[in-house]
Motif scaffolding. Structure first.
Motif, PDB file in Angstrom:
ATOM      1  N   PHE A 234       0.829  -1.207   0.000  1.00 45.24           N
ATOM      2  CA  PHE A 234       0.000   0.000   0.000  1.00 45.24           C
ATOM      3  C   PHE A 234       0.865   1.259   0.000  1.00 45.24           C
ATOM      4  CE2 PHE A 234      -2.582  -3.429   1.462  1.00 45.24           C
ATOM      5  CZ  PHE A 234      -3.837  -3.174   0.932  1.00 45.24           C
ATOM      6  N   VAL A 235       1.978   1.208   0.704  1.00 43.67           N
ATOM      7  CA  VAL A 235       2.907   2.335   0.718  1.00 43.67           C
ATOM      8  C   VAL A 235       3.503   2.552  -0.672  1.00 43.67           C
ATOM      9  CG1 VAL A 235       5.132   3.136   1.593  1.00 43.67           C
ATOM     10  CG2 VAL A 235       3.470   2.130   3.177  1.00 43.67           C
ATOM     11  N   SER A 236       3.872   1.447  -1.342  1.00 42.56           N
ATOM     12  CA  SER A 236       4.507   1.554  -2.660  1.00 42.56           C
ATOM     13  C   SER A 236       3.570   2.119  -3.714  1.00 42.56           C
ATOM     14  CB  SER A 236       5.016   0.183  -3.111  1.00 42.56           C
ATOM     15  OG  SER A 236       3.935  -0.714  -3.308  1.00 42.56           O
ATOM     16  N   GLN A 237       2.255   1.979  -3.502  1.00 43.26           N
ATOM     17  CA  GLN A 237       1.274   2.503  -4.454  1.00 43.26           C
ATOM     18  C   GLN A 237       0.758   3.885  -4.060  1.00 43.26           C
ATOM     19  OE1 GLN A 237       0.432   0.953  -7.406  1.00 43.26           O
ATOM     20  NE2 GLN A 237       2.169  -0.334  -6.780  1.00 43.26           N
ATOM     21  N   ASP A 238       1.428   4.508  -3.082  1.00 46.17           N
ATOM     22  CA  ASP A 238       1.046   5.845  -2.611  1.00 46.17           C
ATOM     23  C   ASP A 238      -0.409   5.898  -2.138  1.00 46.17           C
ATOM     24  OD1 ASP A 238       3.531   7.008  -3.009  1.00 46.17           O
ATOM     25  OD2 ASP A 238       3.108   7.489  -5.098  1.00 46.17           O
TER      26      ASP A 238
END
Length: 404
Positions: A234-238
């Motif tokens: 979820f972090v990597s997809q902003d």
């Protein structure tokens, strides 16, 4: 003239699942057993507490430098930072970019109360909440009381006897634009890389707001990083999200209600705006959070030697849980209990489904005085060398005697 009570029209509230414990306590059968405790239990039948916690609690009690002054509304800053590093890892992208923060809350229910209040005020476009977990969660009551429209789903597939990740994907596909998704125990669902990609892409395209429930970090695999690795997707997809991070169970500080509401935003400026609003809500809800449990946890997480000792205690309890599950499965096999029992060892963590139907559960409770929830999800740490034979024999009897 007699006074008229203002409470005369107040009805008794509907009884919740907690009535199972009440029924158990009223049972006079000498060999009764309760397998639905929320906390991890020791082989002696007592709530498990990490050994390092007891040591630090004593040190804090004897520390003359503590003044026990009120904490800021935000809570203990050192506790919040230590908790964030535990959740994401100190080298995580969100930590380095300073776009993750938190508010020290009164347990995990406090985090949901605080988060729901914020979403009710500042997420007006959609007041629809989906709650999906491995079991029915109490969070739905909080969102319902706030006026949200709530739909609840469970990962567990009673036919296939497994946690089915496709349930989550199917619900996301059907969910309306802009709704809130409360997700619990997602680390227990074995999503593939392509499923994670699909899930995050769907949530991003539909602008669905995730609200995670992290209450067993380290108690699923004993690997703290593995249990929260899904957050990296979820972090990597902003994607921005909330997270209720409860630290009561994995330290064994059950009566302290220790946790934080974690916020992940796209940048630091947005994070500060959200935290400022959350502080206003926290001021109205509890003003100052309790600190004893937070001090204990901070002392452990900020000391490498103590943190290692705590991790070893987690590894010990997970090894014990795995051993108990293997023994239960093997004893059922030796008894010739119909069906496959591989699902017992395939599930992670202390609480897992036995895979029994309603008649079998009823048989265990009424005939064998083995108290388990209606959904058949028990706490395996309640099983020990003294009761495992009786429990497995009772399960075998329940399965055999209730066959069509």
């Amino acid at each position: 003239m007699p006074s008229l009570s203002v409470f005369v029209d107040v009805p008794l509230a509907q009884k919740l699942e907690g009535s199972l414990l009440k029924t158990y306590k009223q049972d006079n059968y000498p060999n009764k057993m309760f397998l639905a405790y929320k906390v991890c239990m020791t082989s002696e039948g007592q709530p498990w507490v990490s050994s390092v916690v007891s040591k630090i609690r004593l040190q804090i009690a004897q520390d003359p430098s503590l003044d026990y002054e009120y904490t800021p509304v935000m809570g203990m800053e050192s506790f919040i930072q230590a908790s964030l590093k535990l959740l994401f890892g100190k080298h995580s992208q969100v930590i380095v970019e300073n776009r993750a923060g938190g508010v020290h809350t009164v347990g995990d229910s406090g985090a949901f109360q605080l988060g729901a209040q914020f979403l009710k005020t500042w997420h007006r476009d959609s007041q629809i909440v989906y709650i999906i977990s491995s079991q029915k969660e109490p969070h739905g009551l909080i969102f319902q009381d706030m006026g949200f429209t709530v739909s609840e789903y469970i990962f567990w597939d009673a036919e296939q006897l497994c946690l089915d990740p496709s349930v989550l994907l199917n619900v996301v596909e059907q969910a309306p634009h802009g709704c809130v998704f409360v997700i619990g125990n997602i680390s227990n669902c074995k999503l593939t890389q392509s499923q994670w990609t699909k899930l995050t892409a769907l949530m991003k395209s539909k602008q669905i707001f995730p609200f995670f429930d992290i209450s067993y970090q380290g108690l699923s695999t004993s690997d703290l990083e593995e249990d929260t690795r899904f957050l990296d997707y979820f972090v990597s997809q902003d994607l921005e999200f909330f997270c209720s991070q409860s630290l009561s169970k994995n330290f064994g500080i059950y009566d302290e209600g220790v946790g934080i509401l974690v916020v992940v935003a796209l940048n630091n400026q947005l994070l500060l705006r959200v935290l400022s609003q959350l502080m206003n809500f926290a001021r109205a809800l509890w003003l100052n959070p309790p600190t004893t449990g937070a001090r204990i946890i901070t002392s452990i997480l900020c000391n490498p030697a103590l943190q290692e000792e705590w991790k070893q205690s987690l590894e010990g309890i997970i090894e014990n849980i795995m051993l108990i599950k293997e023994k239960v499965k093997e004893k059922l096999r030796l008894l010739g209990t119909p069906g496959s029992w591989d699902h017992i060892t395939e599930q992670k963590g202390s609480h897992s489904y036995l895979g029994l139907n309603s008649k079998q559960v009823e048989y265990l409770v009424k005939k064998k005085h083995v108290y388990i929830p209606k959904n058949g999800r028990i706490n395996f740490t309640c099983i020990n060398p003294c009761n495992i034979d009786y429990i497995t024999q009772s399960i075998n009897e329940a399965v055999c005697f209730t066959k069509p």
